[in-house]
Design a protein around this motif. Structure first.
Motif, PDB file in Angstrom:
ATOM      1  N   ARG A   1     -12.481  -3.115  18.173  1.00  0.00           N
ATOM      2  CA  ARG A   1     -12.942  -1.754  18.472  1.00  0.00           C
ATOM      3  C   ARG A   1     -13.516  -1.111  17.219  1.00  0.00           C
ATOM      4  N   ALA A   2     -14.589  -0.349  17.386  1.00  0.00           N
ATOM      5  CA  ALA A   2     -15.177   0.364  16.242  1.00  0.00           C
ATOM      6  C   ALA A   2     -14.248   1.518  15.858  1.00  0.00           C
ATOM      7  N   VAL A   3     -13.842   1.516  14.589  1.00  0.00           N
ATOM      8  CA  VAL A   3     -12.910   2.537  14.095  1.00  0.00           C
ATOM      9  C   VAL A   3     -13.444   3.073  12.768  1.00  0.00           C
ATOM     10  N   LYS A   4     -13.397   4.389  12.627  1.00  0.00           N
ATOM     11  CA  LYS A   4     -13.748   4.984  11.342  1.00  0.00           C
ATOM     12  C   LYS A   4     -12.556   4.783  10.404  1.00  0.00           C
ATOM     13  N   SER A   5     -12.743   3.967   9.385  1.00  0.00           N
ATOM     14  CA  SER A   5     -11.596   3.539   8.588  1.00  0.00           C
ATOM     15  C   SER A   5     -11.082   4.631   7.656  1.00  0.00           C
ATOM     16  N   CYS A   6     -11.771   5.787   7.635  1.00  0.00           N
ATOM     17  CA  CYS A   6     -11.215   6.940   6.908  1.00  0.00           C
ATOM     18  C   CYS A   6     -10.286   7.752   7.795  1.00  0.00           C
ATOM     19  N   THR A   7     -10.196   7.377   9.061  1.00  0.00           N
ATOM     20  CA  THR A   7      -9.316   8.128   9.965  1.00  0.00           C
ATOM     21  C   THR A   7      -8.037   7.354  10.251  1.00  0.00           C
ATOM     22  N   MET A   8      -7.885   6.213   9.594  1.00  0.00           N
ATOM     23  CA  MET A   8      -6.749   5.336   9.894  1.00  0.00           C
ATOM     24  C   MET A   8      -6.005   5.034   8.613  1.00  0.00           C
ATOM     25  N   LEU A   9      -4.704   5.170   8.635  1.00  0.00           N
ATOM     26  CA  LEU A   9      -3.912   4.764   7.479  1.00  0.00           C
ATOM     27  C   LEU A   9      -3.857   3.241   7.418  1.00  0.00           C
ATOM     28  N   ALA A  10      -3.813   2.735   6.209  1.00  0.00           N
ATOM     29  CA  ALA A  10      -3.747   1.272   6.059  1.00  0.00           C
ATOM     30  C   ALA A  10      -2.500   0.714   6.737  1.00  0.00           C
ATOM     31  N   VAL A  11      -1.398   1.454   6.688  1.00  0.00           N
ATOM     32  CA  VAL A  11      -0.165   0.937   7.309  1.00  0.00           C
ATOM     33  C   VAL A  11      -0.326   0.790   8.827  1.00  0.00           C
TER      34      VAL A  11
ATOM     35  N   SER B   1     -14.205  12.047   9.012  1.00  0.00           N
ATOM     36  CA  SER B   1     -14.445  11.509  10.345  1.00  0.00           C
ATOM     37  C   SER B   1     -15.765  11.945  10.957  1.00  0.00           C
ATOM     38  N   GLN B   2     -16.723  12.320  10.123  1.00  0.00           N
ATOM     39  CA  GLN B   2     -17.980  12.813  10.682  1.00  0.00           C
ATOM     40  C   GLN B   2     -19.138  11.833  10.557  1.00  0.00           C
ATOM     41  N   CYS B   3     -19.229  11.105   9.428  1.00  0.00           N
ATOM     42  CA  CYS B   3     -20.474  10.375   9.161  1.00  0.00           C
ATOM     43  C   CYS B   3     -20.518   8.973   9.753  1.00  0.00           C
ATOM     44  N   GLY B   4     -19.379   8.334   9.898  1.00  0.00           N
ATOM     45  CA  GLY B   4     -19.337   7.005  10.509  1.00  0.00           C
ATOM     46  C   GLY B   4     -19.700   5.857   9.592  1.00  0.00           C
ATOM     47  N   CYS B   5     -19.994   6.127   8.308  1.00  0.00           N
ATOM     48  CA  CYS B   5     -20.433   5.015   7.454  1.00  0.00           C
ATOM     49  C   CYS B   5     -19.267   4.109   7.050  1.00  0.00           C
ATOM     50  N   CYS B   6     -18.042   4.519   7.358  1.00  0.00           N
ATOM     51  CA  CYS B   6     -16.851   3.717   7.044  1.00  0.00           C
ATOM     52  C   CYS B   6     -16.402   2.877   8.251  1.00  0.00           C
ATOM     53  N   THR B   7     -17.236   2.787   9.283  1.00  0.00           N
ATOM     54  CA  THR B   7     -16.817   2.121  10.515  1.00  0.00           C
ATOM     55  C   THR B   7     -16.601   0.619  10.317  1.00  0.00           C
TER      56      THR B   7
ATOM     57  N   VAL C   1       0.843  -1.197   0.000  1.00  0.00           N
ATOM     58  CA  VAL C   1       0.000   0.000   0.000  1.00  0.00           C
ATOM     59  C   VAL C   1       0.878   1.247   0.000  1.00  0.00           C
ATOM     60  N   GLU C   2       0.329   2.309  -0.544  1.00  0.00           N
ATOM     61  CA  GLU C   2       1.019   3.583  -0.432  1.00  0.00           C
ATOM     62  C   GLU C   2       0.871   4.074   1.013  1.00  0.00           C
ATOM     63  N   ASN C   3       1.901   4.746   1.489  1.00  0.00           N
ATOM     64  CA  ASN C   3       1.874   5.165   2.897  1.00  0.00           C
ATOM     65  C   ASN C   3       0.728   6.117   3.208  1.00  0.00           C
ATOM     66  N   ARG C   4       0.258   6.831   2.177  1.00  0.00           N
ATOM     67  CA  ARG C   4      -0.813   7.800   2.421  1.00  0.00           C
ATOM     68  C   ARG C   4      -2.207   7.182   2.299  1.00  0.00           C
ATOM     69  N   GLN C   5      -2.277   5.909   1.905  1.00  0.00           N
ATOM     70  CA  GLN C   5      -3.599   5.305   1.668  1.00  0.00           C
ATOM     71  C   GLN C   5      -4.343   5.045   2.964  1.00  0.00           C
ATOM     72  N   LEU C   6      -5.633   5.373   2.932  1.00  0.00           N
ATOM     73  CA  LEU C   6      -6.489   5.141   4.090  1.00  0.00           C
ATOM     74  C   LEU C   6      -6.928   3.675   4.141  1.00  0.00           C
ATOM     75  N   LEU C   7      -7.219   3.222   5.341  1.00  0.00           N
ATOM     76  CA  LEU C   7      -7.701   1.843   5.477  1.00  0.00           C
ATOM     77  C   LEU C   7      -8.957   1.632   4.641  1.00  0.00           C
ATOM     78  N   VAL C   8      -9.871   2.601   4.646  1.00  0.00           N
ATOM     79  CA  VAL C   8     -11.112   2.434   3.876  1.00  0.00           C
ATOM     80  C   VAL C   8     -10.813   2.246   2.390  1.00  0.00           C
ATOM     81  N   GLU C   9      -9.804   2.913   1.880  1.00  0.00           N
ATOM     82  CA  GLU C   9      -9.467   2.786   0.455  1.00  0.00           C
ATOM     83  C   GLU C   9      -8.931   1.396   0.144  1.00  0.00           C
ATOM     84  N   VAL C  10      -8.115   0.872   1.042  1.00  0.00           N
ATOM     85  CA  VAL C  10      -7.552  -0.458   0.797  1.00  0.00           C
ATOM     86  C   VAL C  10      -8.656  -1.519   0.913  1.00  0.00           C
ATOM     87  N   LEU C  11      -9.551  -1.337   1.880  1.00  0.00           N
ATOM     88  CA  LEU C  11     -10.651  -2.300   2.017  1.00  0.00           C
ATOM     89  C   LEU C  11     -11.531  -2.296   0.771  1.00  0.00           C
TER      90      LEU C  11
END
Ligand code: FES
Ligand code: FES
Length: 162
Positions: free
Chosen positions: A55-65, A43-49, A17-27
């Motif tokens: 633990r519930a995590v918003k996957s747009c707030t987490m880098l895939a790495v 990080s507002q809507c929560g639909c990427c949780t 993965v690219e270092n800048r890629q978000l977890l949601v993008e990789v998923l």
């Protein structure tokens, strides 16, 4: 590029993965798990949780790495079309969705809530879901769905709404 090893829905996954890629993008783009929705990316809507190590995590707030070595569960890992998870069934039964865009995130947040607090009261349910926005239903039926899921998972009989 960085090589990331993680477990996704019980399967070992290795991806460059690219270092800048978000977890949601990789998923979504890398693994085709498009049940995880991408709404705001802020990080507002929560639909990427998703669940990360339970633990519930918003996957747009987490880098895939950052998911290196983690166990990730998406909505696809919760139930199947043939056998819905009790939380999924409760959202259907209680009319807890309309367009369904927010629903995967609502359900994953609920899964984390019920794992930690199996029988939450309404205030606890509303507080747990306060990071998940729904533009369609209002929230009453969603809270009702969480209540039903809690009862079902606790083995109590539930009077299902018609
Ligand atoms: S897309 Fe992640 S919180 Fe909205
Ligand atoms: S059901 Fe449409 S956004 Fe929640």
């Amino acid at each position: 590029m960085t090589t990331v090893k993680m477990t996704v829905n019980g399967q070992a996954v290795t991806r460059d993965v690219e270092n800048r890629q978000l977890l949601v993008e990789v998923l979504r783009d890398g693994l085709g798990l498009t049940g995880t929705h991408q709404g705001c990316d802020t990080s507002q809507c929560g639909c990427c949780t998703v669940l990360v190590d339970g633990r519930a995590v918003k996957s747009c707030t987490m880098l895939a790495v950052q998911a290196e070595g983690c166990s990730v569960t998406t909505i696809e890992g919760l139930g199947s079309m043939q056998a819905l998870h009790p939380i999924q069934q409760a959202f259907v039964d209680c009319h807890g969705l309309q367009c369904g865009f927010c629903t995967p995130g609502m359900i994953m947040t609920t899964a984390a809530l019920l794992a930690e607090t199996p029988e939450p009261d309404d205030d606890t349910i509303r507080e747990a879901l306060d990071g998940n926005l729904c533009r369609c239903t209002g929230y009453t039926n969603i809270v009702e769905a969480v209540r039903q899921a809690s009862a079902t998972m606790a083995g109590k009989s539930v009077a299902r709404p018609r």
